[in-house]
Each structure stands twice: as C-alpha cells, then as structure tokens.
Design a protein around this motif. Structure first.
Motif, PDB file in Angstrom:
ATOM      1  N   SER A 176      12.054   4.427  -9.683  1.00 20.23           N
ATOM      2  CA  SER A 176      10.970   4.192  -8.703  1.00 20.23           C
ATOM      3  C   SER A 176       9.935   3.062  -9.388  1.00 20.23           C
ATOM      4  N   ARG A 177       9.324   2.364  -8.614  1.00 21.57           N
ATOM      5  CA  ARG A 177       8.277   1.310  -9.138  1.00 21.57           C
ATOM      6  C   ARG A 177       7.135   1.569  -8.027  1.00 21.57           C
ATOM      7  N   SER A 178       5.894   1.565  -8.594  1.00 20.50           N
ATOM      8  CA  SER A 178       4.822   1.675  -8.190  1.00 20.50           C
ATOM      9  C   SER A 178       3.866   0.069  -7.701  1.00 20.50           C
ATOM     10  N   VAL A 179       3.793   0.042  -6.536  1.00 18.64           N
ATOM     11  CA  VAL A 179       2.837  -1.401  -6.033  1.00 18.64           C
ATOM     12  C   VAL A 179       1.429  -0.836  -5.674  1.00 18.64           C
ATOM     13  N   ASN A 180       0.249  -1.589  -6.135  1.00 16.61           N
ATOM     14  CA  ASN A 180      -1.128  -1.099  -5.738  1.00 16.61           C
ATOM     15  C   ASN A 180      -1.222  -2.077  -4.612  1.00 16.61           C
ATOM     16  N   CYS A 181      -1.712  -1.394  -3.645  1.00 15.61           N
ATOM     17  CA  CYS A 181      -2.022  -2.280  -2.349  1.00 15.61           C
ATOM     18  C   CYS A 181      -3.465  -2.023  -2.180  1.00 15.61           C
ATOM     19  N   PRO A 182      -4.517  -3.141  -2.000  1.00 17.96           N
ATOM     20  CA  PRO A 182      -5.889  -3.025  -1.748  1.00 17.96           C
ATOM     21  C   PRO A 182      -6.127  -2.913  -0.249  1.00 17.96           C
ATOM     22  N   PHE A 183      -5.062  -2.647   0.287  1.00 17.42           N
ATOM     23  CA  PHE A 183      -5.302  -2.588   1.972  1.00 17.42           C
ATOM     24  C   PHE A 183      -5.022  -1.164   2.585  1.00 17.42           C
ATOM     25  N   GLY A 184      -5.657  -0.798   3.591  1.00 19.83           N
ATOM     26  CA  GLY A 184      -5.312   0.615   4.384  1.00 19.83           C
ATOM     27  C   GLY A 184      -3.719   0.485   4.769  1.00 19.83           C
ATOM     28  N   GLU A 185      -3.373   1.617   5.233  1.00 20.60           N
ATOM     29  CA  GLU A 185      -2.075   1.878   6.043  1.00 20.60           C
ATOM     30  C   GLU A 185      -2.003   0.898   7.316  1.00 20.60           C
ATOM     31  N   GLY A 186      -3.166   0.897   7.943  1.00 23.76           N
ATOM     32  CA  GLY A 186      -3.152   0.074   9.304  1.00 23.76           C
ATOM     33  C   GLY A 186      -2.801  -1.086   9.289  1.00 23.76           C
ATOM     34  N   ALA A 187      -3.174  -1.824   7.978  1.00 23.23           N
ATOM     35  CA  ALA A 187      -2.832  -3.241   7.889  1.00 23.23           C
ATOM     36  C   ALA A 187      -1.542  -3.408   7.472  1.00 23.23           C
ATOM     37  N   ILE A 188      -0.701  -2.407   6.856  1.00 25.89           N
ATOM     38  CA  ILE A 188       0.546  -2.848   6.155  1.00 25.89           C
ATOM     39  C   ILE A 188       1.745  -1.916   7.003  1.00 25.89           C
ATOM     40  N   ALA A 189       1.416  -1.301   8.133  1.00 30.53           N
ATOM     41  CA  ALA A 189       2.413  -0.322   8.541  1.00 30.53           C
ATOM     42  C   ALA A 189       3.511  -1.488   9.139  1.00 30.53           C
ATOM     43  N   VAL A 190       3.399  -2.196  10.044  1.00 31.14           N
ATOM     44  CA  VAL A 190       4.293  -3.059  10.449  1.00 31.14           C
ATOM     45  C   VAL A 190       5.274  -3.738   9.578  1.00 31.14           C
ATOM     46  N   PRO A 191       4.442  -4.608   8.681  1.00 29.06           N
ATOM     47  CA  PRO A 191       5.491  -5.359   7.724  1.00 29.06           C
ATOM     48  C   PRO A 191       6.144  -4.390   6.739  1.00 29.06           C
ATOM     49  N   LEU A 192       5.723  -3.171   6.426  1.00 29.95           N
ATOM     50  CA  LEU A 192       6.243  -2.488   5.484  1.00 29.95           C
ATOM     51  C   LEU A 192       7.480  -1.687   6.060  1.00 29.95           C
ATOM     52  N   ARG A 193       7.455  -1.346   7.651  1.00 31.67           N
ATOM     53  CA  ARG A 193       8.516  -0.838   8.314  1.00 31.67           C
ATOM     54  C   ARG A 193       9.422  -1.990   8.183  1.00 31.67           C
ATOM     55  N   ASN A 194       9.247  -3.081   8.414  1.00 32.21           N
ATOM     56  CA  ASN A 194      10.398  -4.155   8.439  1.00 32.21           C
ATOM     57  C   ASN A 194      11.005  -4.390   7.121  1.00 32.21           C
ATOM     58  N   GLY A 213     -15.752   4.150  -0.662  1.00 28.02           N
ATOM     59  CA  GLY A 213     -15.889   3.759   0.670  1.00 28.02           C
ATOM     60  C   GLY A 213     -14.854   2.702   1.069  1.00 28.02           C
ATOM     61  N   LYS A 214     -13.886   2.572   0.337  1.00 31.82           N
ATOM     62  CA  LYS A 214     -12.768   1.598   0.717  1.00 31.82           C
ATOM     63  C   LYS A 214     -11.496   2.373   0.601  1.00 31.82           C
ATOM     64  N   PHE A 215     -10.551   1.935   1.804  1.00 35.95           N
ATOM     65  CA  PHE A 215      -9.191   2.558   1.755  1.00 35.95           C
ATOM     66  C   PHE A 215      -8.412   1.569   0.934  1.00 35.95           C
ATOM     67  N   SER A 216      -7.386   2.049   0.432  1.00 33.95           N
ATOM     68  CA  SER A 216      -6.204   1.250  -0.378  1.00 33.95           C
ATOM     69  C   SER A 216      -4.805   2.277   0.133  1.00 33.95           C
ATOM     70  N   THR A 217      -3.985   1.670  -0.748  1.00 38.32           N
ATOM     71  CA  THR A 217      -2.659   2.230  -0.676  1.00 38.32           C
ATOM     72  C   THR A 217      -1.689   2.220  -1.966  1.00 38.32           C
ATOM     73  N   GLU A 218      -1.098   3.274  -2.212  1.00 42.66           N
ATOM     74  CA  GLU A 218      -0.210   3.007  -3.332  1.00 42.66           C
ATOM     75  C   GLU A 218       1.114   3.102  -2.786  1.00 42.66           C
ATOM     76  N   LEU A 219       1.817   2.065  -2.964  1.00 37.60           N
ATOM     77  CA  LEU A 219       3.345   1.796  -2.315  1.00 37.60           C
ATOM     78  C   LEU A 219       4.337   2.118  -3.310  1.00 37.60           C
ATOM     79  N   VAL A 220       5.154   3.041  -3.238  1.00 38.97           N
ATOM     80  CA  VAL A 220       6.022   3.678  -4.169  1.00 38.97           C
ATOM     81  C   VAL A 220       7.631   3.220  -3.697  1.00 38.97           C
ATOM     82  N   VAL A 221       8.420   2.411  -4.226  1.00 40.84           N
ATOM     83  CA  VAL A 221       9.568   2.136  -3.969  1.00 40.84           C
ATOM     84  C   VAL A 221      10.587   2.740  -4.893  1.00 40.84           C
TER      85      VAL A 221
END
Length: 249
Positions: A176-194, A213-221
């Motif tokens: 596994s690898r983790s990638v920190n993403c400073p954006f919420g899931e709404g901003a990444i949903a479509v490109p991440l699905r692709n 007060g800010k959304f972010s996302t941890e992405l784990v591959v």
C-alpha cells in the motif's frame, strides 16, 4: 507463501458487543495481523449469544472463506454457547476434552481453586477439535475444520492468535501507498474513478477528513504487484497536482 489470494472472515459473538457494553478490540487486531502476513480479511459479522444465529453465520462464512476466526462465548457461564453452536454446525457432539480437563484441573489445583462444573464448561469442545494454546489463562481455544475459536478477552484472543498464525497458509502481501490530497471527495470523485478503471489490478480507497474547517482526503492505493502499485500511485499524484492548478470552483 503462495501468490494466490488467501481469504478470511471473522465472527464476533456476544450480546455485549451489540449493546455497546463492550467495545470490540479484536477485529482491528486480527485485521492488522492478517494483513501483515498476507491473508485478506474480507468480512466481519457480529452476532448475539443465540445458537441459531451463530450456526447460520458460521456456516455461511466457513463455506465462503479459507479461514474463519471467532471471538467470544467460550467462558464458564450459561450464555457461553459458542462451543455448542459450532459443534452443531459441524454435526458432531460437544464434549469435555480429556486433555483440556487435565490441563485446567491441574492449573486450578495448583492455585487451590475448586475445578467446578461451571469451570469445566471451558474444557468442552466439538469432537475432533485440536487445541489452541492459551498462555494467559490456560483454558484453550480450539480449531475444527477451517474455523479457529478463541476467547473474547483481548489479551487472551491476541495470545491465542499468536499461536495460530504460524500454522496458516498465507498469500502474497497486499502492498500500500498513501497520498495526501488537500481536496474533498467531491472534487476528486470523477478523476479517481477513471484512475481506478485504468488500473484494475489495484484497490484505491478514499478516506475523507475534516480538520480546521476544511475537507481533505487520504488516498490509499493497494496492490500485490510493485510496478502496478507504483503506476497507480503516480496517476493519483498527477491527479492531485492537476486539480491544484485548476481555478477554484
């Protein structure tokens, strides 16, 4: 070790888990250990101290997965019915095991404690079972078929599991690898699905956070192949970088 995927499930047993009186610690521990050795924990069920429910869940899980681990319900009280339920699931008698009776009898005698009928219940197991040693409190768990039956007390569960793990067939570990993403899931949903569609041999999970007060996302591959893992990780990092250059919506 094999390159094949080795799967497992857990059946946690006890009214106290469902009522919230006891906060389960065994599921997370089992998941950590199995992941570390190369076994995929694919399903967890929690059922009450009801024989029919235990049998139903156990039979479903042991048919589907290579290994099933249970916790809880092997103590001395009337509601400790796991051994009886598992015996019925396998169609064999539940009986006092001679070796367990001697082991526990000697232990209680050495402590000057009576080996009562209630305590003897902890020496009952389905006919044909083999012991899982308990270095903490002596009363053994047991193994029958592809089912490993252990205590619900976390320290005892963990000690029993330590004795079980070396006996299991394991597969290729999931990297596994983790990638920190400073954006919420709404901003990444479509490109991440692709990206997931382009890299079908990987598993990409998104885990949202909300801090200050800010959304972010941890992405784990996750993947079993290093090259495929690296390729998907690179694609995820490029996606994050690309979103960062776009004007705010």
């Amino acid at each position: 070790m094999t390159d094949e995927v080795v799967t497992a499930a857990m059946l946690a047993i006890g009214d106290e888990l469902l009522s919230g009186r006891t906060k389960d610690k065994n599921i997370g521990h089992l998941a950590d250990i199995l992941t570390a050795v190369g076994i995929d924990l694919e399903e967890v069920r929690i059922v009450p101290d009801e024989e029919d429910r235990i049998i139903e869940a156990l039979n479903a899980l042991r048919e589907r997965y290579e290994y099933v681990f249970t916790s809880g319900g092997i103590g001395p009280t009337h509601d400790d019915i796991t051994a009886d339920a598992i015996a019925k699931a396998f169609g064999v008698p539940c009986e006092h095991d001679v070796t367990a009776m001697k082991l526990m009898g000697d232990n209680y005698a050495s402590r000057g404690i009576e080996f009562t009928e209630s305590r003897q219940r902890m020496a009952r197991m389905p006919r044909g079972s083999t012991h899982i040693d308990n270095p903490v409190s002596t009363a053994p768990g047991f193994h029958i078929g592809n089912v490993y039956v252990m205590a619900g007390v976390p320290s005892v569960f963990q000690a029993m599991l330590d004795n079980v793990i070396p006996t299991l067939r394991v597969g290729k570990k999931l990297l596994s690898r983790s990638v920190n993403c400073p954006f919420g899931e709404g901003a990444i949903a479509v490109p991440l699905r692709n990206i997931q569609a382009t890299h079908p041999d990987t598993i990409i999970g998104s885990y949202p956070k909300y801090e200050n007060g800010k959304f972010s996302t941890e992405l784990v591959v996750r993947a079993r192949d290093e090259q495929k893992l690296a390729a998907a990780e690179t694609a995820v990092k490029e996606m994050v970088a690309n979103i960062a250059t776009q004007p705010a919506q």
